[in-house]
Scaffold this motif. Structure first.
Motif, PDB file in Angstrom:
ATOM      1  N   ALA A  71       0.828  -1.208   0.000  1.00 20.83           N
ATOM      2  CA  ALA A  71       0.000   0.000   0.000  1.00 20.83           C
ATOM      3  C   ALA A  71       0.864   1.261   0.000  1.00 20.83           C
ATOM      4  O   ALA A  71       1.915   1.336   0.642  1.00 20.83           O
ATOM      5  CB  ALA A  71      -0.921  -0.009   1.216  1.00 20.83           C
ATOM      6  N   PHE A  72       0.395   2.262  -0.767  1.00 19.22           N
ATOM      7  CA  PHE A  72       1.099   3.542  -0.825  1.00 19.22           C
ATOM      8  C   PHE A  72       0.130   4.638  -1.265  1.00 19.22           C
ATOM      9  O   PHE A  72      -0.784   4.398  -2.056  1.00 19.22           O
ATOM     10  CB  PHE A  72       2.261   3.477  -1.825  1.00 19.22           C
ATOM     11  N   ASN A  73       0.344   5.850  -0.752  1.00 17.60           N
ATOM     12  CA  ASN A  73      -0.415   7.008  -1.217  1.00 17.60           C
ATOM     13  C   ASN A  73       0.453   8.254  -1.055  1.00 17.60           C
ATOM     14  O   ASN A  73       1.079   8.454  -0.017  1.00 17.60           O
ATOM     15  CB  ASN A  73      -1.717   7.194  -0.425  1.00 17.60           C
ATOM     16  N   GLY A  74       0.521   9.084  -2.090  1.00 19.79           N
ATOM     17  CA  GLY A  74       1.300  10.318  -2.015  1.00 19.79           C
ATOM     18  C   GLY A  74       1.054  11.196  -3.226  1.00 19.79           C
ATOM     19  O   GLY A  74       0.451  10.773  -4.223  1.00 19.79           O
ATOM     20  N   SER A  93       9.363  19.011  -4.208  1.00 27.59           N
ATOM     21  CA  SER A  93      10.307  18.344  -3.307  1.00 27.59           C
ATOM     22  C   SER A  93       9.995  16.868  -3.063  1.00 27.59           C
ATOM     23  O   SER A  93      10.834  16.137  -2.538  1.00 27.59           O
ATOM     24  CB  SER A  93      10.346  19.081  -1.963  1.00 27.59           C
ATOM     25  N   ASP A  94       8.807  16.375  -3.364  1.00 24.39           N
ATOM     26  CA  ASP A  94       8.417  14.964  -3.222  1.00 24.39           C
ATOM     27  C   ASP A  94       8.609  14.421  -1.805  1.00 24.39           C
ATOM     28  O   ASP A  94       9.333  13.442  -1.596  1.00 24.39           O
ATOM     29  CB  ASP A  94       9.183  14.114  -4.222  1.00 24.39           C
ATOM     30  N   PRO A  95       7.960  15.031  -0.805  1.00 22.13           N
ATOM     31  CA  PRO A  95       8.117  14.523   0.565  1.00 22.13           C
ATOM     32  C   PRO A  95       7.524  13.134   0.772  1.00 22.13           C
ATOM     33  O   PRO A  95       7.957  12.399   1.663  1.00 22.13           O
ATOM     34  CB  PRO A  95       7.384  15.564   1.402  1.00 22.13           C
ATOM     35  N   ASN A 100       9.601   7.290  -6.144  1.00 18.24           N
ATOM     36  CA  ASN A 100      10.119   5.933  -5.994  1.00 18.24           C
ATOM     37  C   ASN A 100       9.376   4.959  -6.903  1.00 18.24           C
ATOM     38  O   ASN A 100       9.883   3.880  -7.223  1.00 18.24           O
ATOM     39  CB  ASN A 100       9.986   5.459  -4.542  1.00 18.24           C
ATOM     40  N   TYR A 101       8.177   5.328  -7.295  1.00 19.58           N
ATOM     41  CA  TYR A 101       7.349   4.488  -8.161  1.00 19.58           C
ATOM     42  C   TYR A 101       7.121   5.121  -9.532  1.00 19.58           C
ATOM     43  O   TYR A 101       7.066   4.418 -10.546  1.00 19.58           O
ATOM     44  CB  TYR A 101       5.969   4.251  -7.518  1.00 19.58           C
ATOM     45  N   THR A 129       5.903   7.249 -16.172  1.00 18.54           N
ATOM     46  CA  THR A 129       5.993   5.796 -16.197  1.00 18.54           C
ATOM     47  C   THR A 129       5.894   5.277 -14.764  1.00 18.54           C
ATOM     48  O   THR A 129       6.686   5.674 -13.897  1.00 18.54           O
ATOM     49  CB  THR A 129       7.314   5.314 -16.820  1.00 18.54           C
ATOM     50  N   LEU A 130       4.911   4.409 -14.521  1.00 14.81           N
ATOM     51  CA  LEU A 130       4.722   3.800 -13.207  1.00 14.81           C
ATOM     52  C   LEU A 130       5.342   2.400 -13.222  1.00 14.81           C
ATOM     53  O   LEU A 130       4.959   1.551 -14.027  1.00 14.81           O
ATOM     54  CB  LEU A 130       3.232   3.706 -12.869  1.00 14.81           C
ATOM     55  N   SER A 131       6.305   2.175 -12.315  1.00 19.30           N
ATOM     56  CA  SER A 131       6.983   0.876 -12.245  1.00 19.30           C
ATOM     57  C   SER A 131       6.541   0.104 -11.002  1.00 19.30           C
ATOM     58  O   SER A 131       6.603   0.630  -9.885  1.00 19.30           O
ATOM     59  CB  SER A 131       8.507   1.071 -12.202  1.00 19.30           C
ATOM     60  N   LEU A 132       6.083  -1.121 -11.211  1.00 17.71           N
ATOM     61  CA  LEU A 132       5.681  -2.014 -10.123  1.00 17.71           C
ATOM     62  C   LEU A 132       6.323  -3.371 -10.364  1.00 17.71           C
ATOM     63  O   LEU A 132       6.305  -3.888 -11.493  1.00 17.71           O
ATOM     64  CB  LEU A 132       4.153  -2.151 -10.072  1.00 17.71           C
TER      65      LEU A 132
END
Length: 371
Positions: A71-74, A93-95, A100-101, A129-132
């Motif tokens: 799980a992730f949300n940002g 700044s991508d806090p 990362n994805y 581009t989303l990498s999983l």
């Protein structure tokens, strides 16, 4: 092959997304709480009360162990301007660690502006581009999203657009158009060792409000892209391992409103400026000088008299009438035609046969006198 599905009648996009986001949020929150993961604060987003906001990327990944997903949300790339707050060039700044994805290609832009004349918001990037599971799960081409609102007295007028490459995205190597599409994939494509096959349902929406890319009489505007992917995962025996949301991506969300602007009060100072306009009336008197110039234009009328000289030339034209009398000379020439009457000398003497030069009884041979 991708399979495009029709949208169910009466189902609104915002209602559908609310349900999906709610499910994703519950799944992500439960897992993050258990793991003690600290989520990005809501301060990364635009503050409440902003009249112009921009979010370049908002990513939510569900907790699906069978698919190898955590799980992730940002959010990444945010900007917000309060009423008459001016320009905000955005926070990149991508806090929360979205990068990362998600890879953002080209220059990332998320900015807003709020002024008396208008409020606007913009989001741009060359691609995403989303990498999983170390695989390119989702790819989106270039994006240019923009929203603008012009308040009274000119408006309210609103404009919005979201432009992308060919209006298609790529999911695990398959081209997917806007709308709802289903594709069949393998566990190897997902990078999930325990999955044999999977059916993915992709909902891809490109929204513009107002639509058409032109100004419309309304007091707000919004645009952007929404991509939601859910799936049914199965093992080698065909048994269902998971059925639900996998990924939700919001790209280039821009939102503006005309509310809270202070443009009407700014228009009140102009009424104080009309009094200074009374000074110009003192300048008209000097304009009376030009009328003194017309008199000199009376000189040209003195030139017509010299035009009377030409009438003296017509009299010499009477000389030609004296020439007709000499034309009477030709009648004196006909008399010399009288010589023809001299024809009498034509009579000639009638020829007379010459008289015989010998005697009547003269001849050759035996004469006629022998008889």
């Amino acid at each position: 092959m991708p399979k495009t599905l029709p949208r169910l009648p009466g189902v609104r996009r915002d209602v559908r997304r609310s349900a999906v986001r709610a499910a994703l949020a519950v799944t992500a929150a439960a897992t993050l709480t258990a793991a003690g993961f600290t989520m990005a604060s809501t301060g990364a987003r635009a503050a409440d009360g902003d009249v112009a906001t921009s979010v370049l990327a908002d990513l939510t990944i569900s907790d699906v162990p069978a698919a190898g997903l955590d799980a992730f949300n940002g959010v990444f790339g945010t900007a917000g301007s309060p009423p008459n707050g001016g320009l905000d060039n955005g926070d990149l700044s991508d806090p929360s660690g979205v990068l990362n994805y998600l890879t953002v290609r080209g220059q990332a832009v998320a900015r807003t502006n709020a002024e008396a004349a208008k409020n606007w918001a913009q989001a741009q990037a060359s691609g995403f581009t989303l990498s999983l599971n170390e695989r390119n799960f989702l790819a989106v081409g270039s994006l240019d999203a923009y929203a603008e609102c012009i308040p009274a007295p000119i408006g309210p007028l609103a404009l919005a657009y979201a432009r992308t490459d060919s209006n298609t995205i790529n999911v695990l190597g398959r081209q997917v158009p806007t709308g709802t599409t289903q594709i069949e994939v393998t566990g190897a494509e997902l990078g999930a060792a325990g999955v044999s096959t999977a059916t993915l349902t992709i909902q891809y929406d490109q929204f513009e409000d107002p639509s058409g890319g032109g100004y419309q009489p309304q007091s707000s505007a919004r645009a952007g892209l929404d991509i939601t992917i859910s799936g049914v995962l199965r093992d080698e025996e065909g048994q269902e391992l998971y059925n639900g949301p996998l990924v939700d991506v919001e790209l280039g969300h821009v939102d503006v409103t005309c509310d809270g602007t202070t443009s009407p009060p700014v228009t009140t100072p102009p009424p104080t400026s009309p009094p200074p306009t009374t000074v110009p009336p003192t300048s008209p008197p000097p304009t009376t000088i030009p009328p003194t110039s017309p008199p000199p234009t009376t000189i040209p009328p003195t030139s017509p008299p010299p035009t009377t000289v030409p009438p003296t030339s017509p009299p010499p034209t009477t000389i030609p009438p004296t020439s007709p009398p000499p034309t009477t000379v030709p009648p004196t020439s006909p008399p010399p035609t009288t010589p023809p009457p001299t024809r009498p000398p034509t009579p000639t003497p009638t020829p007379t046969k010459p008289g015989p030069t010998h005697e009547p009884d003269y001849g050759y041979g035996h004469g006629y006198g022998d008889h």
